[in-house]
Design an enzyme around this catalytic site. Structure first.
Site, short mmCIF file in Angstrom:
data_model
loop_
_atom_site.label_atom_id
_atom_site.label_comp_id
_atom_site.label_asym_id
_atom_site.label_seq_id
_atom_site.Cartn_x
_atom_site.Cartn_y
_atom_site.Cartn_z
N GLU A 153 -12.00 -4.83 -5.39
CA GLU A 153 -12.46 -3.45 -5.16
C GLU A 153 -11.69 -2.44 -6.04
OE1 GLU A 153 -11.68 -5.62 -2.67
OE2 GLU A 153 -13.70 -5.95 -1.87
N ASN A 154 -10.48 -2.80 -6.43
CA ASN A 154 -9.66 -1.87 -7.25
C ASN A 154 -10.26 -1.62 -8.64
OD1 ASN A 154 -6.44 -3.03 -5.95
ND2 ASN A 154 -7.73 -1.34 -5.27
N ASP A 162 0.83 -1.21 0.00
CA ASP A 162 0.00 0.00 0.00
C ASP A 162 0.87 1.26 0.00
OD1 ASP A 162 -2.34 1.41 0.00
OD2 ASP A 162 -2.81 1.08 2.11
N ARG A 216 -5.68 -2.51 8.68
CA ARG A 216 -6.83 -3.34 8.31
C ARG A 216 -6.41 -4.43 7.33
NH1 ARG A 216 -8.21 1.89 6.48
NH2 ARG A 216 -7.51 2.13 4.34
C1 FPP Z 1 -1.91 0.15 -3.38
O1 FPP Z 1 -1.42 1.47 -3.36
C2 FPP Z 1 -1.33 -0.57 -4.48
C3 FPP Z 1 -2.02 -1.12 -5.52
C4 FPP Z 1 -3.49 -1.07 -5.61
C5 FPP Z 1 -1.33 -1.80 -6.62
C6 FPP Z 1 -0.08 -2.53 -6.29
C7 FPP Z 1 0.67 -2.73 -7.55
C8 FPP Z 1 2.00 -2.68 -7.71
C9 FPP Z 1 2.95 -2.56 -6.61
C10 FPP Z 1 2.61 -2.74 -9.08
C11 FPP Z 1 2.23 -3.88 -9.95
C12 FPP Z 1 2.34 -5.20 -9.29
C13 FPP Z 1 3.20 -6.18 -9.64
C14 FPP Z 1 3.13 -7.48 -8.94
C15 FPP Z 1 4.20 -6.02 -10.68
P1 FPP Z 1 -2.44 2.66 -3.55
O2 FPP Z 1 -2.42 3.07 -4.96
O3 FPP Z 1 -3.76 2.28 -2.98
O4 FPP Z 1 -1.77 3.76 -2.64
P2 FPP Z 1 -2.50 4.91 -1.85
O5 FPP Z 1 -3.30 4.24 -0.75
O6 FPP Z 1 -1.38 5.73 -1.33
O7 FPP Z 1 -3.36 5.65 -2.83
#
Ligand code: FPP
Length: 249
Positions: free
Chosen positions: A66-67, A19, A193
């Site tokens: 959810e994403n 995250d 969480r």
């Molecule tokens: C959460 O951060 C992260 C994600 C929803 C995506 C995770 C993806 C990667 C690390 C890159 C691709 C994955 C691989 C395995 C190559 P957020 O965007 O929710 O952060 P925030 O809470 O600060 O907005």
């Protein structure tokens, strides 16, 4: 200093809620996708740390069900990052005999993403040194609903008696039933969480939560997580007669 060897108290299965990519980008005045790009570099780094430490299974929460509610451009960007990650790192999976697996709703993925994942899954199927498990379009609740449906289908067909449904029969219907439950779950960026991650499997996992944002997660935090894990007294609801006071969990 060398990393811990597998004989130390190292988690066999580490799972990570990655995250903070968005906030990392925001703090720098960059588009969110730049945060995901930086997060992909962290994935590469953490794969190496796990290899050096002797962590056998690494599960990464890369995209939740959810994403899908995020802006289409961000979803598209994440999916193409994922394809690029697989293309750029496949040789490393072969070199280190790492099997790639996906858990989640495959049917939700765009065809080219699914094809790329399934191609690499098939190509690494017999690798037995370690496993990289990507949770994509994943949610713990939908995994459990799917398992319930599969069991109900078996029962309706007369192949399973409802009173024979047990933890074992339910577990057998999860996406990766042969993978042991995570010993340690790491969550970056400080939220406290579970966010629908591995709801069944996390029953007795230890947690390590760091305020560090995923793109900044480095060797210091990785070592801190391993050290915290090694110091934990895992009792699984029992009393540990060796610990002072022998307190029940
Ligand atoms: C959460 O951060 C992260 C994600 C929803 C995506 C995770 C993806 C990667 C690390 C890159 C691709 C994955 C691989 C395995 C190559 P957020 O965007 O929710 O952060 P925030 O809470 O600060 O907005």
């Amino acid at each position: 200093m060398p990393m811990a060897t597998p004989t130390d108290n190292v988690p066999a299965h580490m799972a990570i809620i990655m995250d903070g990519n968005g906030r990392w980008a925001q703090q720098r005045g960059l588009p969110r996708l730049k945060g995901h790009e930086a997060g992909t570099e962290t994935v590469r780094r953490v794969m190496r740390f796990c290899r050096d430490a002797g962590v056998r299974y690494l599960t990464l929460y890369a995209f939740s069900t959810e994403n899908w509610a995020r802006p289409p451009a961000e979803i598209l960007g994440l999916m193409s990052l994922l394809k690029r990650f697989l293309r750029d790192n496949e040789h490393e999976l072969h070199e280190h005999q790492v099997r790639l697996r996906m858990i989640g709703r495959r049917e939700d993925l765009e065809r080219s993403v699914r094809q790329e994942i399934e191609r690499v899954e098939a190509a690494t199927q017999t690798h037995a040194q370690a496993e990289l498990i990507l949770a994509l379009s994943y949610s713990g609740r939908s995994e459990l609903v799917r398992a319930a449906r599969l069991l109900a289908t078996e029962a309706a067909a007369g192949r399973l008696r409802p009173d024979r449904i047990s933890e074992e029969t339910l577990r057998a219907q999860l996406y990766a039933p042969d993978v042991p439950d995570p010993d340690l779950i790491i969550r970056t960026s400080g939220e406290l969480r579970i966010s629908n991650f591995l709801l069944w499997q996390a029953a007795y996992s230890e947690w390590f939560i760091t305020p560090v944002l995923w793109p900044d997660f480095g060797e210091t935090e990785f070592r801190a997580a391993l050290a915290a894990f090694a110091a934990r007294d895992r009792r699984y609801g029992r009393v540990n007669e060796n610990s002072p006071g022998g307190k029940p969990a």
